[in-house]
Design a protein around this motif. Sequence first.
Motif, PDB file in Angstrom:
ATOM      1  N   VAL A 211      -9.629  20.090 -14.773  1.00  0.00           N
ATOM      2  CA  VAL A 211     -10.243  19.461 -13.606  1.00  0.00           C
ATOM      3  C   VAL A 211      -9.159  19.223 -12.551  1.00  0.00           C
ATOM      4  O   VAL A 211      -8.149  18.575 -12.832  1.00  0.00           O
ATOM      5  N   ALA A 212      -9.371  19.780 -11.369  1.00  0.00           N
ATOM      6  CA  ALA A 212      -8.411  19.618 -10.274  1.00  0.00           C
ATOM      7  C   ALA A 212      -9.125  19.103  -9.038  1.00  0.00           C
ATOM      8  O   ALA A 212     -10.230  19.545  -8.712  1.00  0.00           O
ATOM      9  N   PHE A 213      -8.507  18.135  -8.373  1.00  0.00           N
ATOM     10  CA  PHE A 213      -9.111  17.585  -7.165  1.00  0.00           C
ATOM     11  C   PHE A 213      -8.035  16.949  -6.295  1.00  0.00           C
ATOM     12  O   PHE A 213      -6.905  16.715  -6.722  1.00  0.00           O
ATOM     13  N   GLU A 214      -8.434  16.682  -5.081  1.00  0.00           N
ATOM     14  CA  GLU A 214      -7.556  16.022  -4.119  1.00  0.00           C
ATOM     15  C   GLU A 214      -8.229  14.752  -3.640  1.00  0.00           C
ATOM     16  O   GLU A 214      -9.437  14.743  -3.377  1.00  0.00           O
ATOM     17  N   THR A 215      -7.493  13.659  -3.597  1.00  0.00           N
ATOM     18  CA  THR A 215      -8.024  12.440  -2.993  1.00  0.00           C
ATOM     19  C   THR A 215      -7.620  12.406  -1.527  1.00  0.00           C
ATOM     20  O   THR A 215      -6.534  12.839  -1.155  1.00  0.00           O
ATOM     21  N   LEU A 216      -8.508  11.895  -0.740  1.00  0.00           N
ATOM     22  CA  LEU A 216      -8.274  11.779   0.694  1.00  0.00           C
ATOM     23  C   LEU A 216      -8.672  10.371   1.112  1.00  0.00           C
ATOM     24  O   LEU A 216      -9.844  10.005   1.032  1.00  0.00           O
ATOM     25  N   LEU A 217      -7.697   9.554   1.484  1.00  0.00           N
ATOM     26  CA  LEU A 217      -7.978   8.205   1.958  1.00  0.00           C
ATOM     27  C   LEU A 217      -7.890   8.207   3.477  1.00  0.00           C
ATOM     28  O   LEU A 217      -6.823   8.457   4.048  1.00  0.00           O
ATOM     29  N   ILE A 218      -9.016   7.959   4.110  1.00  0.00           N
ATOM     30  CA  ILE A 218      -9.104   8.007   5.569  1.00  0.00           C
ATOM     31  C   ILE A 218      -9.271   6.585   6.088  1.00  0.00           C
ATOM     32  O   ILE A 218     -10.208   5.872   5.708  1.00  0.00           O
ATOM     33  N   PHE A 219      -8.373   6.195   6.940  1.00  0.00           N
ATOM     34  CA  PHE A 219      -8.278   4.817   7.417  1.00  0.00           C
ATOM     35  C   PHE A 219      -8.597   4.769   8.905  1.00  0.00           C
ATOM     36  O   PHE A 219      -7.952   5.457   9.711  1.00  0.00           O
ATOM     37  N   SER A 220      -9.610   4.003   9.295  1.00  0.00           N
ATOM     38  CA  SER A 220      -9.912   3.838  10.713  1.00  0.00           C
ATOM     39  C   SER A 220      -8.749   3.150  11.410  1.00  0.00           C
ATOM     40  O   SER A 220      -8.254   2.125  10.942  1.00  0.00           O
ATOM     41  N   ASP A 221      -8.310   3.709  12.517  1.00  0.00           N
ATOM     42  CA  ASP A 221      -7.120   3.171  13.182  1.00  0.00           C
ATOM     43  C   ASP A 221      -7.302   1.729  13.642  1.00  0.00           C
ATOM     44  O   ASP A 221      -6.338   0.971  13.732  1.00  0.00           O
ATOM     45  N   SER A 222      -8.535   1.329  13.924  1.00  0.00           N
ATOM     46  CA  SER A 222      -8.779  -0.051  14.359  1.00  0.00           C
ATOM     47  C   SER A 222      -8.572  -1.054  13.225  1.00  0.00           C
ATOM     48  O   SER A 222      -8.568  -2.269  13.457  1.00  0.00           O
ATOM     49  N   SER A 223      -8.407  -0.564  11.982  1.00  0.00           N
ATOM     50  CA  SER A 223      -8.229  -1.450  10.833  1.00  0.00           C
ATOM     51  C   SER A 223      -6.809  -1.981  10.691  1.00  0.00           C
ATOM     52  O   SER A 223      -6.585  -2.975   9.988  1.00  0.00           O
ATOM     53  N   PHE A 224      -5.842  -1.346  11.352  1.00  0.00           N
ATOM     54  CA  PHE A 224      -4.445  -1.706  11.125  1.00  0.00           C
ATOM     55  C   PHE A 224      -4.099  -3.162  11.466  1.00  0.00           C
ATOM     56  O   PHE A 224      -3.396  -3.817  10.691  1.00  0.00           O
ATOM     57  N   PRO A 225      -4.562  -3.720  12.591  1.00  0.00           N
ATOM     58  CA  PRO A 225      -4.187  -5.112  12.898  1.00  0.00           C
ATOM     59  C   PRO A 225      -4.619  -6.114  11.833  1.00  0.00           C
ATOM     60  O   PRO A 225      -3.817  -6.958  11.405  1.00  0.00           O
ATOM     61  N   ASP A 226      -5.881  -6.027  11.380  1.00  0.00           N
ATOM     62  CA  ASP A 226      -6.352  -6.967  10.363  1.00  0.00           C
ATOM     63  C   ASP A 226      -5.661  -6.728   9.023  1.00  0.00           C
ATOM     64  O   ASP A 226      -5.358  -7.683   8.286  1.00  0.00           O
ATOM     65  N   MET A 227      -5.412  -5.478   8.699  1.00  0.00           N
ATOM     66  CA  MET A 227      -4.721  -5.193   7.453  1.00  0.00           C
ATOM     67  C   MET A 227      -3.304  -5.751   7.473  1.00  0.00           C
ATOM     68  O   MET A 227      -2.832  -6.347   6.495  1.00  0.00           O
ATOM     69  N   ALA A 228      -2.621  -5.588   8.590  1.00  0.00           N
ATOM     70  CA  ALA A 228      -1.263  -6.128   8.725  1.00  0.00           C
ATOM     71  C   ALA A 228      -1.282  -7.649   8.604  1.00  0.00           C
ATOM     72  O   ALA A 228      -0.414  -8.248   7.956  1.00  0.00           O
ATOM     73  N   SER A 229      -2.288  -8.283   9.197  1.00  0.00           N
ATOM     74  CA  SER A 229      -2.403  -9.737   9.128  1.00  0.00           C
ATOM     75  C   SER A 229      -2.611 -10.209   7.687  1.00  0.00           C
ATOM     76  O   SER A 229      -1.975 -11.175   7.241  1.00  0.00           O
ATOM     77  N   LEU A 230      -3.491  -9.524   6.945  1.00  0.00           N
ATOM     78  CA  LEU A 230      -3.765  -9.916   5.570  1.00  0.00           C
ATOM     79  C   LEU A 230      -2.553  -9.713   4.663  1.00  0.00           C
ATOM     80  O   LEU A 230      -2.369 -10.437   3.674  1.00  0.00           O
ATOM     81  N   LEU A 231      -1.714  -8.748   4.997  1.00  0.00           N
ATOM     82  CA  LEU A 231      -0.521  -8.482   4.211  1.00  0.00           C
ATOM     83  C   LEU A 231       0.699  -9.233   4.741  1.00  0.00           C
ATOM     84  O   LEU A 231       1.830  -8.969   4.309  1.00  0.00           O
ATOM     85  N   ASN A 232       0.439 -10.138   5.689  1.00  0.00           N
ATOM     86  CA  ASN A 232       1.508 -10.983   6.254  1.00  0.00           C
ATOM     87  C   ASN A 232       2.631 -10.162   6.885  1.00  0.00           C
ATOM     88  O   ASN A 232       3.817 -10.502   6.776  1.00  0.00           O
ATOM     89  N   VAL A 233       2.245  -9.095   7.561  1.00  0.00           N
ATOM     90  CA  VAL A 233       3.213  -8.285   8.295  1.00  0.00           C
ATOM     91  C   VAL A 233       3.321  -8.863   9.703  1.00  0.00           C
ATOM     92  O   VAL A 233       2.396  -8.784  10.501  1.00  0.00           O
TER      93      VAL A 233
END
Length: 338
Positions: A211-233
Amino acid sequence: MSTRVLICDDSKMARKQLARILPEDWDVLVDFAEHGQEALDKMASGKVDILFLDLNMPVKDGYETLEAMQSFTHLPAVIVVSGDVQPKAVQRVKDLGAMAFHKKPASAEELRGLLLSLGLFTPTDGKSLSVAPHSVSAAEQFTLNECLQEVANIAMGRAASVLADMLNVFVKLPVPKVSILEVGELQMALDYSIKDSSCSAVSQGFVGSGVAFETLLIFSDSSFPDMASLLNVSEEITSVVEVELLMDVSSVLVGPFIDALGKQLNIDFSQGHPSLLAQHAKVSDLVNTKRAKWKRTLAVEIAYEVENYQISCDLMLLFTEDSVSMLENLLSYLVEED
């Protein structure tokens, strides 16, 4: 009189698996519902003593079903059986009246012990379990898509729990989508899921037991500010910081997902290094990057959202055509008769 049990789950595979592991020495009549609204209709038209309830379903999910049940005069004992193992999910269903929570997949021994501990099951002298005559029963056949959707649902819940713990949030989970897609259909699927005009993506390859496959994680660019805040960046969110955030989220979601998927399929997947596929790109550009490789693929799509934050990302598994027959063989063992 027989105990009337209703199993509510959108997955035929999950319904059958749960019915198979109910104690055979239990005087019980089993019926099924495909979603919460059907369960509510059946409870309204006849007595149900015990409801086994999934959470992630179309039409009406488990949370909505529990809320709607508050108006019922006769409430069955509710045991939530779900792949969503986030602590906040467990607490929410108990706050809504569920007697207990059990993670998928359940074993016969675990379920028997739970039913005994709750006082819901009294053993009989012989085999008493039966299925309501109008219900679809053990003769059901399952498609590859149905089986893969259920194992992806369980893996999805494991990954969401890790992300929820890391960020101290509640992750909203969908019903996974499984389909055979041509490259043009893949772009349309991504266009529908990714609401932003631009996105960033990380890809990673996996292989094991044919079994062979590729994972693709696609992140909406508008998500970065809230993600940075939650990770205390606290530093400025530069392109370098965005890549670091993207890689962190990819590691947290993909690792536990693949681990849970592999355990269900009994495969130890070997993995390649994650790589940045695109940054601030349009979905069409993202697809064009690997158009030759993705001509036709078996795709699993999961859209994660973080409650109360503007954070959303798509996790896609893109299997090679050569993997389909092996997947069918592996998944068949999960639904074969005892």
